[in-house]
Design a protein around this motif. Structure first.
Motif, short mmCIF file in Angstrom:
data_model
loop_
_atom_site.label_atom_id
_atom_site.label_comp_id
_atom_site.label_asym_id
_atom_site.label_seq_id
_atom_site.Cartn_x
_atom_site.Cartn_y
_atom_site.Cartn_z
N GLY A 8 0.81 -1.21 0.00
CA GLY A 8 0.00 0.00 0.00
C GLY A 8 0.84 1.26 0.00
N ALA A 9 1.93 1.23 0.74
CA ALA A 9 2.83 2.39 0.77
C ALA A 9 3.48 2.61 -0.60
N SER A 62 0.74 3.93 -2.97
CA SER A 62 0.46 5.35 -2.68
C SER A 62 1.53 6.26 -3.26
N ARG A 102 -9.23 -0.86 -3.99
CA ARG A 102 -9.08 0.07 -2.84
C ARG A 102 -8.41 1.36 -3.25
N PHE A 103 -7.59 1.31 -4.28
CA PHE A 103 -6.86 2.50 -4.72
C PHE A 103 -7.54 3.21 -5.89
N LEU A 157 1.13 6.38 -7.13
CA LEU A 157 -0.04 7.17 -7.52
C LEU A 157 0.18 8.65 -7.26
N ALA A 158 0.87 8.99 -6.19
CA ALA A 158 1.18 10.39 -5.92
C ALA A 158 2.08 10.96 -7.02
N ASP A 169 -0.15 11.41 -10.10
CA ASP A 169 -1.06 12.55 -9.90
C ASP A 169 -0.33 13.88 -10.04
#
Length: 104
Positions: A50-51, A54, A83-84, A57-58, A61
């Motif tokens: 998950g880390a 994230s 979830r993401f 995706l950051a 973005d």
């Protein structure tokens, strides 16, 4: 695997000195694509995946890019990607294609 392997976009995932996995992440057509996202089972279940997701995706973005990926139909990873914010965009054989739009 060898036909889609892009070493210039492959990143190693390290926890201290240990190699915990790898992921390929880079541009493809109209989006960035996550490919070959692997974590050693010894590092699964503690939030590392998950880390990493994230952080990827950051990065996408910040650059204003959507993100795509392909996952096997029966893989437990489908719940992880949902979830993401990855939505199914199509299927072919045992593959599910997913996409997450860019977020401001």
């Amino acid at each position: 695997f060898i036909e889609s392997f892009r070493p210039e976009h492959t990143r190693l995932i390290r926890v201290g000195p240990a190699l915990a996995g790898c992921v390929a992440f880079g541009p493809r057509e109209d989006a960035w694509e996550i490919e070959h996202f692997y974590l050693d089972p010894a590092f699964q279940g503690a939030g590392l995946g998950g880390a990493v997701m994230s952080a990827l995706l950051a990065e996408a973005d910040a650059a204003g890019h959507a993100v795509t990926l392909t996952v096997l139909e029966l893989s437990h990873a489908n719940r992880f990607y949902a979830r993401f914010g990855f939505a199914e965009t199509g299927r072919e054989g045992v593959d599910i294609f997913r996409r997450r739009p860019a977020r401001p």
